[in-house]
Design a protein around this motif. Structure first.
Motif, PDB file in Angstrom:
ATOM      1  N   ALA A 148      -0.936   8.447   1.457  1.00  0.00           N
ATOM      2  CA  ALA A 148       0.064   7.360   1.348  1.00  0.00           C
ATOM      3  C   ALA A 148       1.624   7.581   1.783  1.00  0.00           C
ATOM      4  O   ALA A 148       2.086   8.760   1.330  1.00  0.00           O
ATOM      5  CB  ALA A 148       0.220   6.587   0.614  1.00  0.00           C
ATOM      6  N   THR A 149       2.039   6.425   2.316  1.00  0.00           N
ATOM      7  CA  THR A 149       4.127   6.795   2.228  1.00  0.00           C
ATOM      8  C   THR A 149       4.838   6.526   1.046  1.00  0.00           C
ATOM      9  O   THR A 149       4.072   5.653   0.649  1.00  0.00           O
ATOM     10  CB  THR A 149       4.413   5.755   3.508  1.00  0.00           C
ATOM     11  OG1 THR A 149       3.713   5.760   4.887  1.00  0.00           O
ATOM     12  CG2 THR A 149       6.216   6.106   3.567  1.00  0.00           C
ATOM     13  N   VAL A 150       4.614   7.483   0.447  1.00  0.00           N
ATOM     14  CA  VAL A 150       5.984   7.473  -0.825  1.00  0.00           C
ATOM     15  C   VAL A 150       7.532   7.831  -0.604  1.00  0.00           C
ATOM     16  O   VAL A 150       7.652   8.679  -0.814  1.00  0.00           O
ATOM     17  CB  VAL A 150       5.023   8.607  -1.715  1.00  0.00           C
ATOM     18  CG1 VAL A 150       5.392   8.684  -2.927  1.00  0.00           C
ATOM     19  CG2 VAL A 150       3.485   8.663  -1.814  1.00  0.00           C
ATOM     20  N   HIS A 151       7.922   6.706  -0.989  1.00  0.00           N
ATOM     21  CA  HIS A 151       9.600   6.464  -0.695  1.00  0.00           C
ATOM     22  C   HIS A 151      10.470   7.574  -2.029  1.00  0.00           C
ATOM     23  O   HIS A 151       9.751   6.855  -3.548  1.00  0.00           O
ATOM     24  CB  HIS A 151       9.593   5.453  -0.997  1.00  0.00           C
ATOM     25  CG  HIS A 151       9.024   4.582   0.392  1.00  0.00           C
ATOM     26  ND1 HIS A 151       9.746   4.680   1.479  1.00  0.00           N
ATOM     27  CD2 HIS A 151       8.238   3.316   0.011  1.00  0.00           C
ATOM     28  CE1 HIS A 151       9.211   3.096   1.806  1.00  0.00           C
ATOM     29  NE2 HIS A 151       8.183   2.845   1.741  1.00  0.00           N
ATOM     30  N   ARG A 194       1.094  -1.043   0.267  1.00  0.00           N
ATOM     31  CA  ARG A 194      -0.157  -0.083  -0.359  1.00  0.00           C
ATOM     32  C   ARG A 194       0.482   1.069  -0.229  1.00  0.00           C
ATOM     33  O   ARG A 194       0.896   2.143  -0.224  1.00  0.00           O
ATOM     34  CB  ARG A 194      -1.028   0.445   1.468  1.00  0.00           C
ATOM     35  CG  ARG A 194      -2.121  -1.381   1.041  1.00  0.00           C
ATOM     36  CD  ARG A 194      -3.260  -0.671   2.172  1.00  0.00           C
ATOM     37  NE  ARG A 194      -4.043  -1.885   2.071  1.00  0.00           N
ATOM     38  CZ  ARG A 194      -5.515  -1.510   1.744  1.00  0.00           C
ATOM     39  NH1 ARG A 194      -5.818  -0.211   1.965  1.00  0.00           N
ATOM     40  NH2 ARG A 194      -5.964  -2.651   2.278  1.00  0.00           N
ATOM     41  N   ASP A 195       1.898   1.376   0.394  1.00  0.00           N
ATOM     42  CA  ASP A 195       3.214   2.169  -0.316  1.00  0.00           C
ATOM     43  C   ASP A 195       3.229   2.829  -1.796  1.00  0.00           C
ATOM     44  O   ASP A 195       2.734   1.959  -2.419  1.00  0.00           O
ATOM     45  CB  ASP A 195       4.560   1.929   0.566  1.00  0.00           C
ATOM     46  CG  ASP A 195       4.616   2.173   2.145  1.00  0.00           C
ATOM     47  OD1 ASP A 195       3.314   2.539   2.726  1.00  0.00           O
ATOM     48  OD2 ASP A 195       5.581   1.519   2.690  1.00  0.00           O
ATOM     49  N   LEU A 196       3.738   3.561  -1.876  1.00  0.00           N
ATOM     50  CA  LEU A 196       4.116   3.994  -3.568  1.00  0.00           C
ATOM     51  C   LEU A 196       5.641   3.903  -3.078  1.00  0.00           C
ATOM     52  O   LEU A 196       6.248   4.995  -2.598  1.00  0.00           O
ATOM     53  CB  LEU A 196       3.383   4.672  -3.902  1.00  0.00           C
ATOM     54  CG  LEU A 196       1.673   5.297  -3.852  1.00  0.00           C
ATOM     55  CD1 LEU A 196       0.847   5.718  -4.117  1.00  0.00           C
ATOM     56  CD2 LEU A 196       1.005   3.838  -4.576  1.00  0.00           C
ATOM     57  N   VAL A 197       6.059   3.962  -4.205  1.00  0.00           N
ATOM     58  CA  VAL A 197       6.999   4.290  -4.417  1.00  0.00           C
ATOM     59  C   VAL A 197       7.456   4.685  -5.834  1.00  0.00           C
ATOM     60  O   VAL A 197       7.132   4.315  -7.061  1.00  0.00           O
ATOM     61  CB  VAL A 197       8.459   3.124  -4.755  1.00  0.00           C
ATOM     62  CG1 VAL A 197       9.852   2.959  -4.234  1.00  0.00           C
ATOM     63  CG2 VAL A 197       7.919   2.093  -3.141  1.00  0.00           C
ATOM     64  N   VAL A 198       8.746   5.965  -5.893  1.00  0.00           N
ATOM     65  CA  VAL A 198       9.619   6.618  -7.221  1.00  0.00           C
ATOM     66  C   VAL A 198      11.095   6.262  -7.405  1.00  0.00           C
ATOM     67  O   VAL A 198      11.135   6.707  -6.697  1.00  0.00           O
ATOM     68  CB  VAL A 198       8.889   8.194  -6.959  1.00  0.00           C
ATOM     69  CG1 VAL A 198       9.761   8.660  -8.766  1.00  0.00           C
ATOM     70  CG2 VAL A 198       7.803   8.285  -6.401  1.00  0.00           C
ATOM     71  N   ALA A 228       9.106   8.457 -15.774  1.00  0.00           N
ATOM     72  CA  ALA A 228       9.455   8.110 -14.627  1.00  0.00           C
ATOM     73  C   ALA A 228       7.970   7.439 -14.508  1.00  0.00           C
ATOM     74  O   ALA A 228       7.546   7.365 -14.664  1.00  0.00           O
ATOM     75  CB  ALA A 228       9.276   9.467 -13.825  1.00  0.00           C
ATOM     76  N   LEU A 229       8.193   6.338 -13.328  1.00  0.00           N
ATOM     77  CA  LEU A 229       7.710   5.435 -12.677  1.00  0.00           C
ATOM     78  C   LEU A 229       7.027   5.307 -11.147  1.00  0.00           C
ATOM     79  O   LEU A 229       7.752   5.925 -10.297  1.00  0.00           O
ATOM     80  CB  LEU A 229       8.201   4.249 -13.533  1.00  0.00           C
ATOM     81  CG  LEU A 229       7.679   2.599 -12.970  1.00  0.00           C
ATOM     82  CD1 LEU A 229       7.033   2.342 -13.491  1.00  0.00           C
ATOM     83  CD2 LEU A 229       8.795   1.774 -11.986  1.00  0.00           C
ATOM     84  N   LEU A 230       5.965   5.056 -10.934  1.00  0.00           N
ATOM     85  CA  LEU A 230       4.909   5.182  -9.361  1.00  0.00           C
ATOM     86  C   LEU A 230       5.226   3.493  -9.696  1.00  0.00           C
ATOM     87  O   LEU A 230       4.121   2.847 -10.112  1.00  0.00           O
ATOM     88  CB  LEU A 230       3.695   6.287  -9.968  1.00  0.00           C
ATOM     89  CG  LEU A 230       2.934   6.295  -8.467  1.00  0.00           C
ATOM     90  CD1 LEU A 230       3.718   6.460  -7.587  1.00  0.00           C
ATOM     91  CD2 LEU A 230       1.921   7.424  -8.689  1.00  0.00           C
TER      92      LEU A 230
END
Ligand SMILES: [Zn+2]
Length: 296
Positions: free
Chosen positions: A152-155, A100-104, A204-206
């Protein structure tokens, strides 16, 4: 800066969700690499014209190795796309990257082996683009700036290990990917990111981690059905959050176009061939990509 022409490539979850929610006209494009994954849709989101593409095709019939990556990027380039925001479901290789986090992500390890991964693999032209920084830093910042509005936590950053699949890793492979410095495991961002760079498109990617990869033992109190239900629930939640984040990034790009960056001149010093001797058939095949650099 000139107004960007933005494409959204929707991966697992996000692709299906957006395909059913995105209304617009389809753009017919023929490419030397066959059909795109799905018809390209011209739509308007919050005042910004975008081109939408569902990576796995209608009905999710295309497994990762069968996605026509070259046709997709060629078609987007031929439509004048300057920026691509893509999404992809992943597994987490780190305790601190929760489902459920998201990462860039900011780095890639490419473990794919059965995919056409370049536009420059045939005699006629030699080009070596720089790929030390595989994701566009300008677009990454736009995604991260839009994360404030999402619960959300976005890294910021992470290494995406792109495996061939379609089966998932063994435990030994999963441990190896962690030892290599991998943070996420997925199957689709390569060769997509590299082809975008060769086409001088910012990319760029999510990433949406939907579960922990198999290095981390599952909760023994839950059976397989319960675990799958949990993964689907994580994927749905992350999908909603990532669409909100994407929309925020697109709104900011409409109001304030992104700065120029090195992705958009990636071929300038990369073509090693004598440009006057590139055969016309090669030029025609790569016209949208080479037109700025080579006289046809
Ligand atoms: Zn860029």
């Amino acid at each position: 800066m000139p107004k960007p022409r933005v494409a959204v490539i929707g991966g697992t979850g996000v692709g299906e969700k957006l395909a059913s929610a995105t209304r617009g006209s389809t753009l017919p494009v023929e490419t030397p690499y066959g059909h795109t994954s799905a018809p390209l849709v011209q739509a308007n989101w919050d005042g910004l014209d975008i081109v939408f593409l569902e990576r796995h095709g209608e009905g999710h019939l295309l497994p990762p190795a069968a996605v026509p990556y070259r046709a997709n990027i060629w078609a987007l380039k031929s439509l004048g796309v300057t920026h691509i925001l893509a999404t992809g479901a992943t597994g987490s290789l780190r305790e601190e990257i929760h489902p459920r986090d998201l990462v860039v992500p900011d780095q890639v390890i490419d473990r794919t082996c059965r995919r056409a991964s370049t536009f420059f693999d045939e005699p006629g032209v030699t080009a070596h683009v720089e790929f030390a920084e595989p994701f566009c830093p300008v677009l990454r910042r736009r995604l991260l700036a839009a994360s404030d509005a999402v619960q959300a936590t976005v890294h910021d950053g992470g290494t995406y290990v792109c495996m061939e699949g379609p089966a998932f890793s063994t435990v030994a492979e999963s441990r190896m990917h962690r030892a290599w410095g991998g943070d996420l495991i997925g199957m689709t961002c390569m060769p997509e990111a590299k082809l975008a760079r060769e086409a001088e498109i910012c990319y760029a990617l999510l990433a949406l981690p939907t579960d922990y990869d198999c290095w981390r033992p599952h909760d023994p109190t839950k059976d397989k059905r319960a675990l799958l239900k949990e993964i689907i629930s994580h994927a749905q939640a992350a999908t909603e959050l990532s669409i909100l984040l994407l929309r925020g990034a697109l709104r900011s790009m409409a109001a304030n176009p992104p700065d120029a960056c090195h992705c958009q001149t990636a071929l300038e010093l990369a073509i090693w061939s004598d440009r006057t001797r590139i055969p016309s058939a090669t030029f025609e095949r790569l016209r949208p990509i080479l037109a700025r650099h080579v006289k046809g």
